[in-house]
Design a protein around this motif. Structure first.
Motif, short mmCIF file in Angstrom:
data_model
loop_
_atom_site.label_atom_id
_atom_site.label_comp_id
_atom_site.label_asym_id
_atom_site.label_seq_id
_atom_site.Cartn_x
_atom_site.Cartn_y
_atom_site.Cartn_z
N TYR A 41 8.79 2.04 -6.69
CA TYR A 41 7.87 0.99 -6.26
C TYR A 41 8.63 -0.12 -5.58
O TYR A 41 9.80 -0.36 -5.87
N TYR A 42 7.95 -0.78 -4.70
CA TYR A 42 8.56 -1.89 -3.98
C TYR A 42 7.73 -3.14 -4.21
O TYR A 42 6.53 -3.07 -4.45
N GLU A 43 8.39 -4.28 -4.12
CA GLU A 43 7.64 -5.52 -4.25
C GLU A 43 8.20 -6.57 -3.31
O GLU A 43 9.42 -6.72 -3.18
N ALA A 81 0.84 -1.19 0.00
CA ALA A 81 0.00 0.00 0.00
C ALA A 81 0.88 1.24 0.00
O ALA A 81 1.86 1.31 0.75
N TYR A 82 0.52 2.22 -0.80
CA TYR A 82 1.36 3.41 -0.94
C TYR A 82 0.70 4.66 -0.38
O TYR A 82 0.98 5.76 -0.80
N ARG A 83 -0.19 4.49 0.56
CA ARG A 83 -0.88 5.66 1.10
C ARG A 83 0.07 6.58 1.85
O ARG A 83 0.18 7.76 1.55
N TYR A 84 0.71 6.05 2.86
CA TYR A 84 1.65 6.87 3.63
C TYR A 84 3.02 6.23 3.49
O TYR A 84 3.39 5.36 4.25
N GLY A 85 3.76 6.63 2.50
CA GLY A 85 5.04 5.96 2.29
C GLY A 85 4.77 4.63 1.63
O GLY A 85 4.16 4.57 0.56
N CYS A 86 5.21 3.58 2.28
CA CYS A 86 4.99 2.27 1.67
C CYS A 86 4.85 1.21 2.75
O CYS A 86 5.77 0.99 3.54
N GLU A 87 3.68 0.59 2.80
CA GLU A 87 3.45 -0.42 3.82
C GLU A 87 3.08 -1.75 3.18
O GLU A 87 2.36 -1.81 2.19
N LEU A 88 3.56 -2.81 3.80
CA LEU A 88 3.29 -4.15 3.30
C LEU A 88 2.41 -4.88 4.31
O LEU A 88 2.73 -4.90 5.49
N ARG A 102 15.07 4.19 4.23
CA ARG A 102 14.75 5.43 3.52
C ARG A 102 13.69 6.21 4.28
O ARG A 102 12.87 5.65 4.98
N HIS A 103 13.71 7.54 4.09
CA HIS A 103 12.77 8.38 4.83
C HIS A 103 11.50 8.65 4.06
O HIS A 103 10.46 8.90 4.64
N CYS A 104 11.64 8.68 2.74
CA CYS A 104 10.46 9.02 1.96
C CYS A 104 10.50 8.26 0.65
O CYS A 104 11.50 7.66 0.28
N ARG A 105 9.38 8.30 0.00
CA ARG A 105 9.28 7.55 -1.24
C ARG A 105 9.35 8.52 -2.41
O ARG A 105 8.59 9.46 -2.50
N LYS A 106 10.29 8.24 -3.32
CA LYS A 106 10.43 9.12 -4.48
C LYS A 106 9.36 8.77 -5.50
O LYS A 106 8.82 7.66 -5.51
#
Lengths: 196, 357
Positions: free
Chosen positions: B300-302, B258-265, B292-296
């Motif tokens: 994307y992450y997987e 989920a990419y709502r607040y940063g990136c959560e799995l 990392r502090h923030c998402r550019k």
């Protein structure tokens, strides 16, 4: 196992399902001359002893010249515990035709608590020094007690799996018969298996 | 100290994990013979040894450091018989490949192979109803390979006819035990589109599980006999994101980024297989994991794999970092400094039935 009707006149207080059960005691004699008693049912967990009983050689006690007293008492403890468990299982089996043939460690109908109990018994039985563990393996091998052999071998496997080649040679008293070049070649081929 | 009899030594070594077994080859010449013996080797417990992944068109293999023997991903043992080998599916220890010699002939073989033993089996052609001849390679069927280390003596292949991904109602099931295809009608209630990407199938307890595109929230299952057909709803209603599924320690897992607040799995485990009840198992702050502090933008992450034997998961940022994360110890380890979407591989030395060479 052939199904036999429940024997109402049996001296045993437990119901008999699927096969005969006798309370006869068997005498086992260790290599150092000590006598131990075990129920026939427990003793028959050893295929070797089972055959001797069936061949009628057990009447005056069974001498076991390969098994010292210290080990024999542990073996009997194992057989008593696991024979009782197998018996519990047989009591729960409604249809004898459903019972497994290979019943050494059949825990299918034992409750979770009983299973845990057996597991921790097994674990403490083999929590012994290496020399005793090897003696148990020799005895279980000679007496053909599959469950105990599996248990003891698994323990040794767990003990040695993280050891170095040199440590393993120590434990098993093995002489290195490789030449330096030969050993180097095998080591190189299996380099990934060594810690860097 | 008595010598341990060979019978007992065989029982001991068969229980020693494969890495230790290979190390013990150096103990002595008799031990070299024992540790190399096929019967001992095939019983020796195995673990995840690395990942297959694609670099462009080229299939590569990355060892988890020290975890497994090196492997040649070009599968040279197949190249003696086929000029072209394309790996279509990866499952545990086996690969399903499309193999052919001449580009001008339409004859292509489906081959299932075991890279550890170098054994392989050519599948008989699959012929669906309403097709006069075996499927041409312009309209290949969708195939799914099923294999599990717990039952190493057999593998299963499921095939559905080419139909732009939809299910026409027919399915062919190959079992290595029979060496034949069986044809069945699918019995899923809904006509669903199958997601054909990597992570979206799991073979567990003799059953193939397929994640679908249908509302992104159904998992279709079919057993190896083609008798039991189920639809299991996925855990949560985040409909715009596909679920990935995997298996670990005998249980089915589903996860979603989920990419709502940063990136959560979010990771769920199928707690009750019978009722299809999921339980949320883990939540992972992915940015924190990667330090990392923030998402550019555009980053994307997987999570591409779950370790089959323990609570370790594998994640990539698809560009410059791939890591493993131990959820018990919360330890992060870098696997490589590039993006990698790997297919997990665990060696297996059991014999493939009726190997064709």
């Amino acid at each position: 196992m052939a199904a036999t009707p429940a024997d109402a006149s049996s001296s045993s207080s437990e119901a008999v399902v699927g096969g005969e059960k006798s309370n006869k005691m068997i005498t086992l004699i260790s290599s150092d001359g000590e006598s131990f008693e075990a129920t026939e049912e427990a003793a028959k967990m050893s295929v070797t002893i089972k055959h001797m009983i069936e061949d009628g050689c057990a009447d005056d006690g069974i001498p076991l010249p390969n098994v010292p007293a210290k080990i024999l008492s542990m073996v009997i403890e194992y057989c008593n515990k696991h024979a009782a468990d197998a018996d519990d299982t047989n009591k729960h089996v409604a249809d004898p035709a459903d019972a497994d043939e290979d019943d050494d460690n059949n825990n299918n109908n034992a409750s979770a608590g009983e299973k845990e109990d057996l597991k921790s018994f097994d674990a403490s039985l083999v929590a012994v020094d290496q020399a005793t563990l090897f003696d148990i393996i020799l005895a279980a091998n000679f007496l053909s007690i599959k469950g105990l052999l599996d248990l003891a071998c698994q323990k040794v496997a767990d003990d040695i799996k993280d050891k170095s080649v040199e440590e393993v040679r120590e434990i098993f008293k093995i002489e290195n018969d490789f030449t330096k070049e030969e050993e180097e070649a095998v080591r190189k081929e299996n380099a990934w298996a060594f810690n860097e | 100290m008595p010598n341990v009899p060979e019978g007992a030594l065989v029982e001991i070594l068969s229980r020693v994990p494969y890495r230790s077994l290979c190390r013990f080859k150096c103990v002595s010449k008799p031990w070299l013979a024992l540790c190399s013996a096929p019967d001992i080797r095939k019983r020796s417990p195995q673990t995840l040894s690395g990942f297959f992944y694609y670099e462009g068109q080229r299939l590569c293999f990355r060892n988890l450091s020290g975890r497994g023997p090196p492997l040649d991903p070009s599968l040279p043992f197949l190249r003696h018989s086929y000029k072209n080998v394309h790996v279509e599916q990866f499952c545990d220890s086996l690969l399903l490949c499309n193999c052919w010699n001449s580009c001008f002939s339409s004859k292509r073989d489906y081959v299932v192979c075991n890279p550890a033993t170098q054994e392989w089996i050519v599948l008989p052609p699959v012929v669906f109803l309403g097709q006069d001849q075996e499927v041409s390679h312009d309209c290949p069927p969708s195939v799914y390979l099923g294999f599990e280390a717990a039952v190493p003596s057999r593998f299963v292949v499921f095939a559905t006819p080419y139909n732009r991904g939809g299910l026409s109602g027919e399915m062919a099931i190959y079992s290595s035990e029979t060496g034949q295809w069986t044809y069945v009608q699918t019995k899923w209630a809904s006509e669903s589109l199958l997601e054909l990407t990597r992570n979206i199938r799991v073979f567990l307890n003799g059953t193939m599980h397929l994640s679908t595109r249908y509302n992104y929230n159904t998992m279709l299952t079919v057993d190896a006999e083609g008798k039991v057909w189920r639809e299991i709803p996925m855990p949560s209603p985040k409909k715009s994101v596909i679920f990935c599924i995997g298996q670990s320690q005998g249980r089915l897992y589903a996860w979603q980024m989920a990419y709502r607040y940063g990136c959560e799995l979010y990771i769920w485990v199928l707690e009750d297989y019978g009722t299809g009840k999921w339980a949320q198992k883990h939540t992972v702050n992915v940015l924190e994991l990667f330090g990392r502090h923030c998402r550019k933008d555009g980053q994307y992450y997987e999570m591409f794999a779950f370790h089959p034997d323990c609570n370790v998961i594998f994640l990539t940022d698809e560009k410059e970092m791939t890591v493993s994360y131990d959820m018990d110890s919360q330890k992060v380890s870098v696997i490589c400094t590039k993006g990698m979407k790997g297919m997990p591989y665990t060696p297996c030395f059991a014999e493939l039935q009726s190997a064709s060479h």
